[in-house]
Design a protein around this motif. Structure first.
Motif, mmCIF file in Angstrom:
data_model
loop_
_atom_site.group_PDB
_atom_site.id
_atom_site.type_symbol
_atom_site.label_atom_id
_atom_site.label_comp_id
_atom_site.label_asym_id
_atom_site.label_seq_id
_atom_site.Cartn_x
_atom_site.Cartn_y
_atom_site.Cartn_z
ATOM 1 N N ASP A 16 0.859 -1.178 0.000
ATOM 2 C CA ASP A 16 0.000 0.000 0.000
ATOM 3 C C ASP A 16 0.898 1.232 0.000
ATOM 4 O O ASP A 16 1.194 1.813 1.044
ATOM 5 C CB ASP A 16 -0.908 -0.024 1.235
ATOM 6 C CG ASP A 16 -1.875 1.157 1.278
ATOM 7 O OD1 ASP A 16 -1.887 1.948 0.306
ATOM 8 O OD2 ASP A 16 -2.601 1.289 2.276
ATOM 9 N N VAL A 17 1.345 1.601 -1.191
ATOM 10 C CA VAL A 17 2.291 2.704 -1.320
ATOM 11 C C VAL A 17 1.640 4.016 -0.885
ATOM 12 O O VAL A 17 2.255 4.828 -0.181
ATOM 13 C CB VAL A 17 2.805 2.807 -2.771
ATOM 14 C CG1 VAL A 17 3.774 3.971 -2.917
ATOM 15 C CG2 VAL A 17 3.489 1.500 -3.188
ATOM 16 N N GLY A 18 0.392 4.225 -1.256
ATOM 17 C CA GLY A 18 -0.306 5.446 -0.883
ATOM 18 C C GLY A 18 -0.524 5.561 0.611
ATOM 19 O O GLY A 18 -0.428 6.646 1.184
ATOM 20 N N GLY A 19 -0.822 4.428 1.260
ATOM 21 C CA GLY A 19 -1.088 4.424 2.700
ATOM 22 C C GLY A 19 0.145 4.164 3.545
ATOM 23 O O GLY A 19 0.079 4.177 4.776
ATOM 24 N N GLY A 20 1.278 3.874 2.894
ATOM 25 C CA GLY A 20 2.515 3.652 3.631
ATOM 26 C C GLY A 20 2.492 2.411 4.494
ATOM 27 O O GLY A 20 2.906 2.450 5.663
ATOM 28 N N ALA A 21 2.023 1.284 3.951
ATOM 29 C CA ALA A 21 1.936 0.053 4.750
ATOM 30 C C ALA A 21 2.187 -1.171 3.885
ATOM 31 O O ALA A 21 1.950 -1.153 2.674
ATOM 32 C CB ALA A 21 0.571 -0.047 5.420
ATOM 33 N N VAL A 22 2.674 -2.221 4.525
ATOM 34 C CA VAL A 22 2.796 -3.547 3.914
ATOM 35 C C VAL A 22 1.891 -4.477 4.702
ATOM 36 O O VAL A 22 1.932 -4.496 5.941
ATOM 37 C CB VAL A 22 4.250 -4.062 3.962
ATOM 38 C CG1 VAL A 22 4.330 -5.493 3.430
ATOM 39 C CG2 VAL A 22 5.170 -3.161 3.143
ATOM 40 N N GLY A 23 1.036 -5.224 3.999
ATOM 41 C CA GLY A 23 0.088 -6.117 4.661
ATOM 42 C C GLY A 23 0.305 -7.560 4.296
ATOM 43 O O GLY A 23 0.916 -7.880 3.257
ATOM 44 N N PHE A 24 -0.181 -8.460 5.137
ATOM 45 C CA PHE A 24 -0.044 -9.902 4.923
ATOM 46 C C PHE A 24 -1.376 -10.587 5.192
ATOM 47 O O PHE A 24 -2.001 -10.362 6.224
ATOM 48 C CB PHE A 24 1.017 -10.493 5.858
ATOM 49 C CG PHE A 24 2.378 -9.872 5.726
ATOM 50 C CD1 PHE A 24 3.333 -10.400 4.875
ATOM 51 C CD2 PHE A 24 2.710 -8.732 6.478
ATOM 52 C CE1 PHE A 24 4.597 -9.821 4.766
ATOM 53 C CE2 PHE A 24 3.964 -8.150 6.368
ATOM 54 C CZ PHE A 24 4.898 -8.694 5.513
ATOM 55 N N LYS A 25 -1.792 -11.436 4.263
ATOM 56 C CA LYS A 25 -3.014 -12.234 4.429
ATOM 57 C C LYS A 25 -2.679 -13.683 4.138
ATOM 58 O O LYS A 25 -2.294 -14.023 3.014
ATOM 59 C CB LYS A 25 -4.116 -11.727 3.503
ATOM 60 C CG LYS A 25 -5.490 -12.369 3.754
ATOM 61 C CD LYS A 25 -6.506 -11.872 2.732
ATOM 62 C CE LYS A 25 -6.731 -10.379 2.868
ATOM 63 N NZ LYS A 25 -7.771 -9.892 1.894
ATOM 64 N N ALA A 26 -2.789 -14.535 5.137
ATOM 65 C CA ALA A 26 -2.345 -15.936 5.025
ATOM 66 C C ALA A 26 -3.286 -16.756 4.152
ATOM 67 O O ALA A 26 -4.474 -16.468 4.011
ATOM 68 C CB ALA A 26 -2.266 -16.556 6.420
ATOM 69 N N GLY A 27 -2.719 -17.796 3.538
ATOM 70 C CA GLY A 27 -3.512 -18.776 2.791
ATOM 71 C C GLY A 27 -4.200 -18.257 1.563
ATOM 72 O O GLY A 27 -5.271 -18.730 1.190
ATOM 73 N N ALA A 28 -3.602 -17.269 0.897
ATOM 74 C CA ALA A 28 -4.266 -16.656 -0.260
ATOM 75 C C ALA A 28 -4.063 -17.434 -1.544
ATOM 76 O O ALA A 28 -4.786 -17.245 -2.528
ATOM 77 C CB ALA A 28 -3.783 -15.214 -0.440
ATOM 78 N N CYS A 29 -3.069 -18.330 -1.600
ATOM 79 C CA CYS A 29 -2.855 -19.131 -2.796
ATOM 80 C C CYS A 29 -2.127 -20.423 -2.415
ATOM 81 O O CYS A 29 -1.635 -20.556 -1.307
ATOM 82 C CB CYS A 29 -2.048 -18.379 -3.857
ATOM 83 S SG CYS A 29 -0.370 -17.898 -3.364
#
Length: 456
Positions: free
Chosen positions: A443-456
């Motif tokens: 999230d370059v605009g929001g200044g964050a890196v996120g993680f969501k498990a089990g997406a693939c």
């Protein structure tokens, strides 16, 4: 009846062995995986999990040597060879960051989804997407790299190029192709540029010593059913080093610089993208431009360096093994880390790695140690085992973001899939093995890196 009794007895013995091996431990602090999964065998290809939605284009990612790969391959590289090339890349990134003072840098503060594939059939563990270039569109299979900005494909005529599975892109056959002039703004933003016959020339250099050069150009880029007009890219006409050994058509840059796909399309799709890197050759992931930033419970601040804008930084603060946080001084992580899809193995500060290795070995006492392999020094002998149990490993980032790694992100081959930097002052790298199965949000605009498990 006797056979059923024998089966029950076998299952009981296996269960008791597990209890004895982890006596005093919470079994939830261990992950169980079949030994066969460590060998990445695959005979069929599964589609990405992302459900289609209006305004979203999904492009899959695949293993190079797996059934999902669109690039045929004959000889799979050994893990040792891939790790040697990976070490060169990691060292190059560290050198680029050596001029950054103190830490990872200062925080700066309608979708397109493209499937991604793990690129082991292209002699590295990088990931691939398939796009269309030009008018009419020519299919091109490209590596994706969050550590690169300039995208490029091989073009006719090419004085020194590698053979590729896709048709070579011919600029003269595209009605929408245009070469940038030497005085254009697009040319001026390139870090390494030249001029030939009034046309802008670009050069790219990679961590393993490979180079590529050609004419900086623009054309229509097709991402699934969506198109990007006037997409800026390099028309490669000469290469050297390991690039000559690849079979891809080129590379798609997803870095934070002005030339990258993510930056070029931010005005159309938004300042956020995400991907999910698949764990096995038989599975697919995805790349999404304009990714939704909601729905990510685990987030950490994104750190950006004005000196090296290509990279997306994060601050690792702690490591947990088997649910227990290791006693690592905060100062060990002060150099910061970057997220990198092109580096295979996560590099940790030496102090942090030593603590991780010791704790992991303590949780693996039931398996004999094995000889080190390349940069891996924490290896095990799984001979005769049909399945193994390994301690959980979680990375704790600033802001309280706890990323509980999938088993694929803990063990590679039969070794702990981490490596140590030479000291605690070198930049850390979160490699693609540890990112597997997570949807990773930038999230370059929001200044964050996120993680969501089990997406693939």
């Amino acid at each position: 009846m006797a056979s059923v009794s024998k089966l029950l007895l076998l299952l009981l013995c296996t269960y008791l062995h597990t209890l004895i091996a982890h006596a005093g431990d919470d079994l939830r602090s261990y992950k169980f995986l079949p030994v066969g999964s460590l060998k990445s065998a695959a005979v069929s290809c599964s589609l990405p999990k992302v459900a289609p939605s209006s305004g979203v284009v999904t492009v899959p990612l695949h293993h190079r040597h797996g059934p999902c790969s669109t690039v045929p391959s004959t000889n799979a590289p050994t893990l040792e060879n891939m790790l040697r090339r990976d070490q060169l890349r990691a060292a190059y990134i560290t050198r680029k960051y050596s001029g950054v003072n103190g830490s990872a840098g200062d925080v700066e503060g309608s979708d397109v989804t493209v499937p991604t594939t793990l690129g082991t059939s292209l002699d590295t563990l990088e990931y691939l997407i398939t796009v269309g270039m030009g008018s009419p569109a020519v299919t091109q299979t490209m590596l994706i790299d969050t550590g690169s900005d300039v995208s490029w494909v091989q073009c006719k005529p090419c004085s020194q190029c590698h053979s590729q599975a896709d048709s070579l892109f011919d600029p003269s056959s595209s009605s929408t192709y245009s070469a940038f002039s030497c005085t254009s703004a697009a040319c001026a933003q390139l870090r390494q540029r030249g001029c030939s016959s009034s046309q802008c020339q670009y050069t790219v250099k990679y961590g393993d010593g490979s180079t590529g050069s050609g004419t900086y150009s623009s054309d229509v880029l097709a991402l699934g059913s969506s198109t990007v007009e006037n997409f800026q890219f390099g028309c490669s006409q000469s290469e050297s080093g390991n690039l000559l050994q690849d079979q891809t058509a080129g590379l798609m840059g997803l870095g934070g610089g002005a030339e990258s796909l993510a930056t070029q399309t931010a005005g159309t799709f938004g300042k956020a993208f995400s991907y999910c890197l698949p764990p096995t050759p038989g599975s697919s992931g995805f790349l999404t431009l304009g990714a939704a930033t909601s729905g990510f419970v685990v987030k950490t601040p994104m750190l950006r360096s004005t000196q090296v804008p290509s990279y997306y930084g994060v601050l690792l603060q702690a490591i947990r093994v088997g649910g227990r946080q290791l006693n690592i001084p905060a100062s060990a992580f002060s150099a910061g880390s970057i997220m990198d899809s092109g580096t295979i193995i996560t590099r940790l500060p030496r102090t942090a790695y030593s603590a991780l290795s010791s704790a992991f070995k303590a949780g693996m006492k039931q398996y004999p140690p094995a000889q080190p392999m390349g940069i891996f020094d924490t290896c095990f002998d799984f001979s005769g085992q049909s399945s193994v149990s390994i301690p959980t490993v979680a990375l704790v980032f600033s802001g309280g973001a706890v990323v509980d790694l999938a088993s694929d992100g803990i063990i590679l081959g039969s070794c702990l899939a981490f490596a140590a930097n030479s000291d605690d002052t070198s930049l850390g790298i979160i490699g693609n093995v540890q990112q597997r199965t997570f949807e990773v949000l930038y999230d370059v605009g929001g200044g964050a890196v996120g993680f969501k498990a089990g997406a693939c």
